[in-house]
Design a protein around this motif. Structure first.
Motif, PDB file in Angstrom:
ATOM      1  N   GLU A 107       0.920  -1.206   0.111  1.00 25.52           N
ATOM      2  CA  GLU A 107      -0.031  -0.132  -0.014  1.00 25.52           C
ATOM      3  C   GLU A 107       0.768   1.297   0.160  1.00 25.52           C
ATOM      4  OE1 GLU A 107      -3.466   2.115   2.789  1.00 25.52           O
ATOM      5  OE2 GLU A 107      -3.200  -0.125   3.079  1.00 25.52           O
ATOM      6  N   ASP A 108       0.566   2.165  -0.982  1.00 24.11           N
ATOM      7  CA  ASP A 108       1.165   3.355  -0.908  1.00 24.11           C
ATOM      8  C   ASP A 108       2.668   3.510  -1.666  1.00 24.11           C
ATOM      9  OD1 ASP A 108      -1.207   4.750   0.002  1.00 24.11           O
ATOM     10  OD2 ASP A 108      -0.522   4.581   2.020  1.00 24.11           O
ATOM     11  N   ARG A 109       2.965   2.228  -1.832  1.00 22.22           N
ATOM     12  CA  ARG A 109       4.430   2.356  -2.533  1.00 22.22           C
ATOM     13  C   ARG A 109       4.476   1.476  -3.724  1.00 22.22           C
ATOM     14  NH1 ARG A 109       7.704  -0.349   2.434  1.00 22.22           N
ATOM     15  NH2 ARG A 109       6.041  -1.312   3.268  1.00 22.22           N
ATOM     16  N   SER A 140       1.602  -0.617  -7.118  1.00 21.50           N
ATOM     17  CA  SER A 140       1.917  -1.119  -6.044  1.00 21.50           C
ATOM     18  C   SER A 140       1.781  -2.656  -5.797  1.00 21.50           C
ATOM     19  CB  SER A 140       0.862  -0.517  -4.653  1.00 21.50           C
ATOM     20  OG  SER A 140      -0.393  -0.616  -5.040  1.00 21.50           O
ATOM     21  N   GLY A 164       6.589   5.325  -0.506  1.00 22.48           N
ATOM     22  CA  GLY A 164       5.953   5.272   0.725  1.00 22.48           C
ATOM     23  C   GLY A 164       6.507   4.884   1.723  1.00 22.48           C
ATOM     24  N   ASP A 167       6.619   0.216   6.999  1.00 25.96           N
ATOM     25  CA  ASP A 167       5.245  -0.391   7.734  1.00 25.96           C
ATOM     26  C   ASP A 167       4.224   0.057   7.200  1.00 25.96           C
ATOM     27  OD1 ASP A 167       7.149  -1.845   9.621  1.00 25.96           O
ATOM     28  OD2 ASP A 167       7.294  -0.145  10.878  1.00 25.96           O
ATOM     29  N   SER A 168       3.839   0.572   5.702  1.00 29.27           N
ATOM     30  CA  SER A 168       2.866   0.511   5.110  1.00 29.27           C
ATOM     31  C   SER A 168       2.225  -0.792   5.009  1.00 29.27           C
ATOM     32  CB  SER A 168       2.966   1.176   3.651  1.00 29.27           C
ATOM     33  OG  SER A 168       3.530   2.400   4.007  1.00 29.27           O
ATOM     34  N   ASP A 169       0.834  -1.025   4.733  1.00 29.26           N
ATOM     35  CA  ASP A 169       0.033  -2.410   4.807  1.00 29.26           C
ATOM     36  C   ASP A 169       0.791  -3.044   3.630  1.00 29.26           C
ATOM     37  OD1 ASP A 169      -1.362  -1.813   6.936  1.00 29.26           O
ATOM     38  OD2 ASP A 169      -3.140  -1.484   6.179  1.00 29.26           O
ATOM     39  N   THR A 170       1.140  -4.472   4.063  1.00 27.86           N
ATOM     40  CA  THR A 170       1.656  -5.321   2.994  1.00 27.86           C
ATOM     41  C   THR A 170       0.753  -6.563   3.098  1.00 27.86           C
ATOM     42  OG1 THR A 170       3.727  -4.628   2.992  1.00 27.86           O
ATOM     43  CG2 THR A 170       3.277  -6.880   2.181  1.00 27.86           C
TER      44      THR A 170
END
Length: 202
Positions: A107-109, A140, A164, A167-170
């Motif tokens: 997420e966000d990356r 992403s 991002g 620790d953004s959601d994976t």
């Protein structure tokens, strides 16, 4: 036998029963007959870029310092394994794609590159990452080939990301026929060093 001895024996039996009541559901869940399970977990998520979003300093050299898009780069190590009791074949994946079985979403990356690592006893699985289009990324999302896995077998994906914070959601998305895909937790560390083969984002 004295009353003291009886209390000790009964107390010990109570502890054993308590341990068994906790361990039994886990054992049954993992070893129940005909239970197909794919587990995944994020083993590492670290900053390698120069942008100090996490409040930690670092030192960079070479490509890490020369490429502008690396300013907010991060590395994620994702482990995917068969933690059930039944082998998982290529045809067990329910994805509509004939080549891909799972999708990892960061997420966000944005996915910039990927390297596959395998333990020595599973080196033969590397060929499945070369079949068809292999690993494919879009934004992403990272599309993962249909890799057959015997119980206990696993592979790891070292993913280079930008855009991002750590620790953004994976998450890993997908399913297997007659089983489940789920996030799991480490029981014991890997005991053998992996072999590796690099890939690139498509």
């Amino acid at each position: 036998m004295s009353w003291f001895d009886v209390d000790v024996v009964m107390g010990g039996a109570g502890v054993l029963i308590g341990i068994a009541s906790i361990a039994a559901p886990v054992w049954i869940d993992r070893r129940a007959p005909r239970r197909k399970r794919i587990g995944y977990r994020k083993q590492m998520d670290t900053v390698i870029g120069g942008s100090n979003r996490a409040g930690a300093s670092n030192v960079r050299l070479g490509l890490f310092d020369e490429m502008p898009e690396m300013s907010d780069a991060t590395l994620v190590l994702l482990r995917i394994e068969n933690d059930g009791s039944v082998p998982i074949g290529r045809d067990d994946y329910t994805d509509s794609s004939p080549h891909h079985g799972l999708t990892a979403v960061f997420e966000d990356r944005t996915v910039r590159g990927v390297a596959v690592t395998l333990p020595p006893e599973a080196e033969h699985l590397m060929g499945h990452f070369h079949q068809g289009p292999g690993l494919v990324s879009s934004g992403s999302a990272l599309r993962i080939p249909r890799v057959p896995l015997n119980p206990g077998a696993y592979y790891k994906l070292l993913v280079l990301l930008t855009g991002g914070p750590v620790d953004s959601d994976t998450t890993v998305q997908g399913d297997v026929e007659g089983g489940e895909l789920h996030e799991n937790h480490s029981v014991t560390p890997d005991e053998k060093p992996p072999c590796s083969a690099s890939g690139h984002a498509g």
